[in-house]
Design a protein around this motif. Structure first.
Motif, PDB file in Angstrom:
ATOM      1  N   ALA A   8       0.840  -1.193   0.000  1.00 55.02           N
ATOM      2  CA  ALA A   8       0.000   0.000   0.000  1.00 55.02           C
ATOM      3  C   ALA A   8       0.879   1.249   0.000  1.00 55.02           C
ATOM      4  O   ALA A   8       2.086   1.174   0.170  1.00 55.02           O
ATOM      5  CB  ALA A   8      -0.913  -0.005   1.220  1.00 55.02           C
ATOM      6  N   ARG A   9       0.251   2.404  -0.192  1.00 58.02           N
ATOM      7  CA  ARG A   9       0.997   3.664  -0.227  1.00 58.02           C
ATOM      8  C   ARG A   9       0.580   4.518   0.961  1.00 58.02           C
ATOM      9  O   ARG A   9      -0.390   5.257   0.899  1.00 58.02           O
ATOM     10  CB  ARG A   9       0.711   4.402  -1.535  1.00 58.02           C
ATOM     11  N   PRO A  10       1.294   4.404   2.079  1.00 52.05           N
ATOM     12  CA  PRO A  10       0.920   5.197   3.248  1.00 52.05           C
ATOM     13  C   PRO A  10       0.924   6.683   2.937  1.00 52.05           C
ATOM     14  O   PRO A  10       1.718   7.174   2.136  1.00 52.05           O
ATOM     15  CB  PRO A  10       2.002   4.840   4.273  1.00 52.05           C
ATOM     16  N   HIS A  11       0.030   7.400   3.573  1.00 50.09           N
ATOM     17  CA  HIS A  11      -0.075   8.840   3.362  1.00 50.09           C
ATOM     18  C   HIS A  11       1.217   9.522   3.812  1.00 50.09           C
ATOM     19  O   HIS A  11       1.846   9.095   4.791  1.00 50.09           O
ATOM     20  CB  HIS A  11      -1.266   9.384   4.148  1.00 50.09           C
ATOM     21  N   PRO A  12       1.638  10.592   3.119  1.00 49.77           N
ATOM     22  CA  PRO A  12       2.889  11.263   3.488  1.00 49.77           C
ATOM     23  C   PRO A  12       2.894  11.816   4.899  1.00 49.77           C
ATOM     24  O   PRO A  12       3.966  12.067   5.457  1.00 49.77           O
ATOM     25  CB  PRO A  12       3.025  12.380   2.442  1.00 49.77           C
ATOM     26  N   MET A  13       1.734  12.007   5.520  1.00 53.39           N
ATOM     27  CA  MET A  13       1.724  12.454   6.913  1.00 53.39           C
ATOM     28  C   MET A  13       2.523  11.503   7.793  1.00 53.39           C
ATOM     29  O   MET A  13       3.251  11.928   8.704  1.00 53.39           O
ATOM     30  CB  MET A  13       0.292  12.551   7.438  1.00 53.39           C
ATOM     31  N   LEU A  14       2.411  10.199   7.530  1.00 60.68           N
ATOM     32  CA  LEU A  14       3.096   9.215   8.359  1.00 60.68           C
ATOM     33  C   LEU A  14       4.604   9.323   8.225  1.00 60.68           C
ATOM     34  O   LEU A  14       5.340   9.158   9.197  1.00 60.68           O
ATOM     35  CB  LEU A  14       2.621   7.804   8.000  1.00 60.68           C
ATOM     36  N   SER A  15       5.098   9.626   7.018  1.00 60.59           N
ATOM     37  CA  SER A  15       6.541   9.734   6.823  1.00 60.59           C
ATOM     38  C   SER A  15       7.114  10.980   7.477  1.00 60.59           C
ATOM     39  O   SER A  15       8.319  11.062   7.717  1.00 60.59           O
ATOM     40  CB  SER A  15       6.877   9.729   5.320  1.00 60.59           C
ATOM     41  N   LEU A  70      -7.641   2.227  17.837  1.00 62.74           N
ATOM     42  CA  LEU A  70      -6.463   2.630  18.599  1.00 62.74           C
ATOM     43  C   LEU A  70      -5.537   3.485  17.753  1.00 62.74           C
ATOM     44  O   LEU A  70      -4.998   4.502  18.223  1.00 62.74           O
ATOM     45  CB  LEU A  70      -5.730   1.382  19.108  1.00 62.74           C
ATOM     46  N   LEU A  71      -5.369   3.112  16.500  1.00 59.19           N
ATOM     47  CA  LEU A  71      -4.499   3.874  15.610  1.00 59.19           C
ATOM     48  C   LEU A  71      -5.037   5.290  15.403  1.00 59.19           C
ATOM     49  O   LEU A  71      -4.274   6.269  15.404  1.00 59.19           O
ATOM     50  CB  LEU A  71      -4.378   3.146  14.267  1.00 59.19           C
ATOM     51  N   VAL A  72      -6.352   5.427  15.261  1.00 55.26           N
ATOM     52  CA  VAL A  72      -6.958   6.751  15.114  1.00 55.26           C
ATOM     53  C   VAL A  72      -6.695   7.592  16.358  1.00 55.26           C
ATOM     54  O   VAL A  72      -6.290   8.761  16.268  1.00 55.26           O
ATOM     55  CB  VAL A  72      -8.474   6.633  14.872  1.00 55.26           C
ATOM     56  N   TYR A  73      -6.895   7.020  17.534  1.00 55.13           N
ATOM     57  CA  TYR A  73      -6.704   7.781  18.770  1.00 55.13           C
ATOM     58  C   TYR A  73      -5.236   8.164  18.977  1.00 55.13           C
ATOM     59  O   TYR A  73      -4.938   9.242  19.494  1.00 55.13           O
ATOM     60  CB  TYR A  73      -7.220   6.992  19.965  1.00 55.13           C
ATOM     61  N   ILE A  74      -4.309   7.287  18.589  1.00 54.92           N
ATOM     62  CA  ILE A  74      -2.883   7.624  18.709  1.00 54.92           C
ATOM     63  C   ILE A  74      -2.553   8.821  17.833  1.00 54.92           C
ATOM     64  O   ILE A  74      -1.912   9.795  18.275  1.00 54.92           O
ATOM     65  CB  ILE A  74      -2.013   6.404  18.344  1.00 54.92           C
ATOM     66  N   LEU A  75      -2.972   8.770  16.563  1.00 56.42           N
ATOM     67  CA  LEU A  75      -2.673   9.874  15.651  1.00 56.42           C
ATOM     68  C   LEU A  75      -3.383  11.153  16.077  1.00 56.42           C
ATOM     69  O   LEU A  75      -2.809  12.247  16.041  1.00 56.42           O
ATOM     70  CB  LEU A  75      -3.069   9.498  14.223  1.00 56.42           C
TER      71      LEU A  75
END
Length: 339
Positions: free
Chosen positions: A143-150, A197-202
């Motif tokens: 997949a292509r993670p969104h650039p926000m993650l990088s 959980l991932l949503v709450y972390i971000l």
């Protein structure tokens, strides 16, 4: 769907997994780098987490570490504890898949395996675990993670705060309880809890670092005008967007919007439109069997031929070969971000 939800969507095409782990002294484990995102939460006791080139991070109960780019790391009882590789401890050794779903493990000096009562592997039930953690990851499978993650630090530490982050704590508690006592329906609920959980972390990181970055995607998220335009693109990628049209959504002139968007995101508005359309198409190709022509239309391409050419420029593969699981010839391109 809002932009943060779509950021999560760019990694959830992978296979999520999580495990509640009881650690018995002496212990230390090296987790390999993964293509995706990962996290560790301390439920009981304390431990030390370290990444190559970084200072050891001492963790206590309630501490969360988020690894937005799947950074390899070591989790250990103490900085000087002996460390073994994860794959060496799993039942099939180095032939094991570190991304395979696991719900519960007991780890000790003699190996790792499922929990039997309160005993560690190879022990007779003496003593309590020195530490209990909850860990998980999404393996993104091309997949292509969104650039926000990088743009996030390779290691995000969210220390426990009494009386704060109640939603994040509740998400950890729900997931930990589900893994501690597997029940019917777990295969359906655990992936949903992982996503929550991932949503709450971000969300927590963004809210607590609003003043940390004037540029990049954190800057986009806190700029109401630019965020409104990005939200419009995410809501309707097939729309024939123009810079003027996006500027209108932002309440800015064409020139002012283009300058502001590029300064924040590090690429032009229409370059991001193209990136998001093709990223969305890639996810559709992996998630359903709809005709390629239909997917092309849903992301704004009037012909399958034009879509196939654009897709191959971005991914290095035709849509059909990508759907079939052909390995990418190189790491997939990510939308440039402000440096």
């Amino acid at each position: 769907m809002d932009v943060l939800s779509d950021v999560i969507g760019t990694v959830r095409t992978g296979r999520p997994n999580a495990a509640r782990v009881e650690w018995h002294s002496p212990w230390g484990m090296r987790f390999p780098e993964v293509s995706g995102v990962g996290f560790q939460v301390v439920l009981q006791g304390s431990c030390v987490l370290s990444v190559e080139g970084g200072e050891p991070l001492h963790l206590g109960v309630g501490d969360i570490v988020f690894l937005p780019n799947g950074q390899g790391h070591v989790l250990a009882e103490e900085s000087a504890s002996p460390v073994r590789d994860l794959c060496d401890l799993l039942p099939h050794g180095r032939d094991a898949d570190p991304g395979a779903p696991v719900t519960e493990l007991v780890c000790g000096p003699q190996g790792a395996g499922p929990r039997f009562g309160s005993a560690a592997v190879g022990e007779d039930g003496r003593g309590r675990p020195s530490c209990v953690t909850l860990g998980g990851s999404y393996h993104t499978c091309g997949a292509r993670p969104h650039p926000m993650l990088s743009e996030l630090p390779r290691l995000v530490h969210l220390p426990a705060r009494v009386g704060a982050r109640t939603e994040l704590g509740a998400a950890v508690e729900l997931l930990g309880a589900e893994l501690d006592r597997p029940r019917p329906g777990g295969d359906a609920i655990v992936p949903s809890l992982l996503e929550m959980l991932l949503v709450y972390i971000l969300r927590t990181y963004i809210e607590e670092n609003r003043s940390a970055a004037a540029r990049g995607w954190l800057g986009v998220m806190r700029d109401p005008a630019v965020y409104a335009a990005v939200q419009a693109v995410h809501s309707d990628p097939a729309h024939p967007w123009t810079v003027a049209g996006l500027g209108e959504r932002a309440g800015l002139s064409r020139a002012a919007f283009a300058k502001r968007f590029t300064a924040l995101a590090g690429l032009s508005p229409l370059a991001y439109v193209t990136w998001w359309r093709l990223t969305t198409a890639g996810r559709m190709l992996q998630e359903n069997d709809d005709p390629i022509s239909a997917i092309a239309a849903r992301v704004g391409y009037s012909s399958q031929f034009a879509f196939a050419n654009a897709f191959k420029r971005e991914f290095g593969l035709s849509p059909g070969r990508y759907r079939a699981g052909t390995p990418l010839p190189a790491p997939p391109a990510a939308a440039p971000s402000a440096g």
